[in-house]
Design a protein around this motif. Structure first.
Motif, PDB file in Angstrom:
ATOM      1  N   THR A 159      39.402  43.312  32.089  1.00  0.00           N
ATOM      2  CA  THR A 159      39.095  44.739  32.240  1.00  0.00           C
ATOM      3  C   THR A 159      37.685  44.919  32.796  1.00  0.00           C
ATOM      4  OG1 THR A 159      40.597  45.271  30.436  1.00  0.00           O
ATOM      5  CG2 THR A 159      38.968  46.948  31.016  1.00  0.00           C
ATOM      6  N   THR A 160      36.742  44.118  32.307  1.00  0.00           N
ATOM      7  CA  THR A 160      35.369  44.170  32.823  1.00  0.00           C
ATOM      8  C   THR A 160      35.349  43.865  34.323  1.00  0.00           C
ATOM      9  OG1 THR A 160      34.462  43.517  30.693  1.00  0.00           O
ATOM     10  CG2 THR A 160      33.053  43.170  32.596  1.00  0.00           C
ATOM     11  N   LEU A 161      36.218  42.959  34.740  1.00  0.00           N
ATOM     12  CA  LEU A 161      36.289  42.564  36.153  1.00  0.00           C
ATOM     13  C   LEU A 161      37.160  43.516  36.977  1.00  0.00           C
ATOM     14  CD1 LEU A 161      36.699  38.710  35.723  1.00  0.00           C
ATOM     15  CD2 LEU A 161      34.611  40.001  36.195  1.00  0.00           C
ATOM     16  N   ASP A 162      37.613  44.576  36.340  1.00  0.00           N
ATOM     17  CA  ASP A 162      38.453  45.578  36.989  1.00  0.00           C
ATOM     18  C   ASP A 162      39.792  44.982  37.452  1.00  0.00           C
ATOM     19  OD1 ASP A 162      38.869  48.244  37.601  1.00  0.00           O
ATOM     20  OD2 ASP A 162      38.180  48.020  39.669  1.00  0.00           O
ATOM     21  N   ILE A 163      40.323  44.096  36.613  1.00  0.00           N
ATOM     22  CA  ILE A 163      41.653  43.525  36.836  1.00  0.00           C
ATOM     23  C   ILE A 163      42.526  44.005  35.688  1.00  0.00           C
ATOM     24  CG2 ILE A 163      43.026  41.420  36.966  1.00  0.00           C
ATOM     25  CD1 ILE A 163      40.547  39.992  38.062  1.00  0.00           C
ATOM     26  N   ASP A 164      43.628  44.643  36.003  1.00  0.00           N
ATOM     27  CA  ASP A 164      44.532  45.138  34.979  1.00  0.00           C
ATOM     28  C   ASP A 164      45.161  43.949  34.261  1.00  0.00           C
ATOM     29  OD1 ASP A 164      46.518  46.267  33.417  1.00  0.00           O
ATOM     30  OD2 ASP A 164      47.268  47.587  34.989  1.00  0.00           O
ATOM     31  N   PRO A 165      44.911  43.803  32.960  1.00  0.00           N
ATOM     32  CA  PRO A 165      45.451  42.658  32.225  1.00  0.00           C
ATOM     33  C   PRO A 165      46.982  42.612  32.223  1.00  0.00           C
ATOM     34  CG  PRO A 165      43.799  43.785  30.905  1.00  0.00           C
ATOM     35  CD  PRO A 165      44.064  44.640  32.115  1.00  0.00           C
ATOM     36  N   GLU A 166      47.606  43.753  32.453  1.00  0.00           N
ATOM     37  CA  GLU A 166      49.068  43.803  32.470  1.00  0.00           C
ATOM     38  C   GLU A 166      49.634  43.402  33.820  1.00  0.00           C
ATOM     39  OE1 GLU A 166      50.435  44.199  29.563  1.00  0.00           O
ATOM     40  OE2 GLU A 166      48.477  44.632  28.712  1.00  0.00           O
ATOM     41  N   ILE A 167      48.803  43.412  34.855  1.00  0.00           N
ATOM     42  CA  ILE A 167      49.275  43.091  36.205  1.00  0.00           C
ATOM     43  C   ILE A 167      48.353  42.037  36.799  1.00  0.00           C
ATOM     44  CG2 ILE A 167      49.898  44.003  38.469  1.00  0.00           C
ATOM     45  CD1 ILE A 167      49.949  46.800  37.123  1.00  0.00           C
ATOM     46  N   ILE A 168      48.621  40.804  36.479  1.00  0.00           N
ATOM     47  CA  ILE A 168      47.814  39.701  36.984  1.00  0.00           C
ATOM     48  C   ILE A 168      48.574  39.084  38.150  1.00  0.00           C
ATOM     49  CG2 ILE A 168      46.731  37.504  36.419  1.00  0.00           C
ATOM     50  CD1 ILE A 168      46.865  38.531  33.453  1.00  0.00           C
ATOM     51  N   THR A 169      47.984  39.177  39.323  1.00  0.00           N
ATOM     52  CA  THR A 169      48.648  38.675  40.516  1.00  0.00           C
ATOM     53  C   THR A 169      47.775  37.625  41.188  1.00  0.00           C
ATOM     54  OG1 THR A 169      47.641  40.310  41.978  1.00  0.00           O
ATOM     55  CG2 THR A 169      49.706  40.944  40.904  1.00  0.00           C
ATOM     56  N   ASP A 170      48.354  36.926  42.160  1.00  0.00           N
ATOM     57  CA  ASP A 170      47.575  35.955  42.934  1.00  0.00           C
ATOM     58  C   ASP A 170      46.477  36.662  43.720  1.00  0.00           C
ATOM     59  OD1 ASP A 170      48.883  33.725  42.041  1.00  0.00           O
ATOM     60  OD2 ASP A 170      50.341  33.730  43.667  1.00  0.00           O
ATOM     61  N   LYS A 171      46.768  37.893  44.156  1.00  0.00           N
ATOM     62  CA  LYS A 171      45.781  38.633  44.956  1.00  0.00           C
ATOM     63  C   LYS A 171      44.507  38.901  44.156  1.00  0.00           C
ATOM     64  CE  LYS A 171      45.060  42.771  47.664  1.00  0.00           C
ATOM     65  NZ  LYS A 171      45.482  44.118  47.940  1.00  0.00           N
ATOM     66  N   ASN A 172      44.654  39.490  42.961  1.00  0.00           N
ATOM     67  CA  ASN A 172      43.437  39.754  42.189  1.00  0.00           C
ATOM     68  C   ASN A 172      42.914  38.481  41.542  1.00  0.00           C
ATOM     69  OD1 ASN A 172      45.079  39.532  39.863  1.00  0.00           O
ATOM     70  ND2 ASN A 172      45.269  41.742  39.662  1.00  0.00           N
ATOM     71  N   GLY A 173      43.759  37.493  41.340  1.00  0.00           N
ATOM     72  CA  GLY A 173      43.317  36.219  40.790  1.00  0.00           C
ATOM     73  C   GLY A 173      42.495  35.410  41.778  1.00  0.00           C
ATOM     74  N   SER A 174      42.805  35.535  43.068  1.00  0.00           N
ATOM     75  CA  SER A 174      42.076  34.764  44.078  1.00  0.00           C
ATOM     76  C   SER A 174      40.643  35.261  44.237  1.00  0.00           C
ATOM     77  CB  SER A 174      42.813  34.808  45.415  1.00  0.00           C
ATOM     78  OG  SER A 174      42.832  36.125  45.925  1.00  0.00           O
ATOM     79  N   SER A 175      40.386  36.495  43.906  1.00  0.00           N
ATOM     80  CA  SER A 175      39.034  37.031  44.017  1.00  0.00           C
ATOM     81  C   SER A 175      38.269  36.916  42.694  1.00  0.00           C
ATOM     82  CB  SER A 175      39.095  38.493  44.471  1.00  0.00           C
ATOM     83  OG  SER A 175      39.711  39.289  43.488  1.00  0.00           O
ATOM     84  N   LEU A 176      38.822  36.164  41.769  1.00  0.00           N
ATOM     85  CA  LEU A 176      38.238  36.039  40.439  1.00  0.00           C
ATOM     86  C   LEU A 176      36.791  35.551  40.474  1.00  0.00           C
ATOM     87  CD1 LEU A 176      39.212  36.490  37.565  1.00  0.00           C
ATOM     88  CD2 LEU A 176      39.980  34.129  37.513  1.00  0.00           C
ATOM     89  N   HIS A 177      36.529  34.510  41.236  1.00  0.00           N
ATOM     90  CA  HIS A 177      35.183  33.940  41.314  1.00  0.00           C
ATOM     91  C   HIS A 177      34.190  34.976  41.836  1.00  0.00           C
ATOM     92  CE1 HIS A 177      31.912  31.233  42.600  1.00  0.00           C
ATOM     93  NE2 HIS A 177      32.284  30.561  41.529  1.00  0.00           N
ATOM     94  N   GLU A 178      34.566  35.674  42.898  1.00  0.00           N
ATOM     95  CA  GLU A 178      33.677  36.700  43.462  1.00  0.00           C
ATOM     96  C   GLU A 178      33.440  37.831  42.473  1.00  0.00           C
ATOM     97  OE1 GLU A 178      36.531  35.729  45.160  1.00  0.00           O
ATOM     98  OE2 GLU A 178      35.541  34.319  46.513  1.00  0.00           O
ATOM     99  N   ARG A 179      34.501  38.251  41.783  1.00  0.00           N
ATOM    100  CA  ARG A 179      34.363  39.333  40.801  1.00  0.00           C
ATOM    101  C   ARG A 179      33.450  38.905  39.654  1.00  0.00           C
ATOM    102  NH1 ARG A 179      39.374  43.183  40.376  1.00  0.00           N
ATOM    103  NH2 ARG A 179      40.262  42.976  42.451  1.00  0.00           N
ATOM    104  N   LEU A 180      33.603  37.675  39.213  1.00  0.00           N
ATOM    105  CA  LEU A 180      32.740  37.173  38.141  1.00  0.00           C
ATOM    106  C   LEU A 180      31.285  37.135  38.576  1.00  0.00           C
ATOM    107  CD1 LEU A 180      34.961  34.330  36.677  1.00  0.00           C
ATOM    108  CD2 LEU A 180      34.039  36.272  35.398  1.00  0.00           C
ATOM    109  N   GLN A 181      31.020  36.618  39.772  1.00  0.00           N
ATOM    110  CA  GLN A 181      29.642  36.555  40.265  1.00  0.00           C
ATOM    111  C   GLN A 181      29.031  37.951  40.340  1.00  0.00           C
ATOM    112  OE1 GLN A 181      30.153  34.439  43.995  1.00  0.00           O
ATOM    113  NE2 GLN A 181      29.314  32.559  43.087  1.00  0.00           N
ATOM    114  N   LYS A 182      29.791  38.891  40.844  1.00  0.00           N
ATOM    115  CA  LYS A 182      29.306  40.270  40.970  1.00  0.00           C
ATOM    116  C   LYS A 182      29.010  40.873  39.589  1.00  0.00           C
ATOM    117  CE  LYS A 182      30.665  44.763  42.797  1.00  0.00           C
ATOM    118  NZ  LYS A 182      31.747  45.550  43.399  1.00  0.00           N
ATOM    119  N   GLN A 183      29.905  40.648  38.634  1.00  0.00           N
ATOM    120  CA  GLN A 183      29.714  41.206  37.297  1.00  0.00           C
ATOM    121  C   GLN A 183      28.531  40.561  36.584  1.00  0.00           C
ATOM    122  OE1 GLN A 183      31.252  43.929  35.973  1.00  0.00           O
ATOM    123  NE2 GLN A 183      29.642  43.705  34.436  1.00  0.00           N
TER     124      GLN A 183
END
Length: 146
Positions: free
Chosen positions: A85-109
């Protein structure tokens, strides 16, 4: 007294009883068999895979959990949901698309946490809240078998 309103056949009684049991138990069964838990478990593993030093993160997470009583109350599920949720990823809808940007989202957060002074110091390490959440998650997850 009219018994016809209060009486029913054995078949009707069994149908009503069975329906009542199904209505009562079905939501609990559905929650227990939900694929959401599987998705959350996968997401938790993916979050930890992003770490450069998962062993060190686990150590820091264990220290933080032991120092912070409220953290001991957390589960892998709710901590993973909080991070997503902090990374603005819906925990109920985890997809490859939002998962692939995980590293970038973490760095930004993490950068944003430092800007907002949303930090903690654990064992001499200055960490963002997002980083300490990841470390705590690493400490909570079972060590994968090699």
């Amino acid at each position: 007294m009219n018994n016809s309103a209060a009486s029913c056949s054995r078949r009707e009684f069994l149908q009503i009883s069975t329906s009542s049991i199904i209505v009562t138990i079905l939501p609990a069964l559905a929650a227990g068999c939900s694929t959401d838990n599987k998705n959350i478990d996968i997401a938790a593993r993916r979050l930890i895979e992003v770490l450069n030093y998962p062993k060190k993160a686990r150590e820091i997470g264990e220290i933080y959990i032991n120092q912070t009583p409220e953290t001991k109350q957390r589960t892998i599920d709710n901590l993973t949901r909080k991070i997503l949720t902090t990374l603005d990823i819906d925990p109920e809808i985890i997809t490859d698309k939002n998962g692939s940007s995980l590293h970038e989202r973490l760095q930004k957060q993490v950068r944003q946490d430092f800007i907002d002074e949303n930090i903690v110091i654990v064992n001499g390490w200055m960490l963002s809240r997002t980083e300490i959440s990841l470390c705590s998650l690493a400490a909570m997850l079972p060590i994968p078998q090699q």
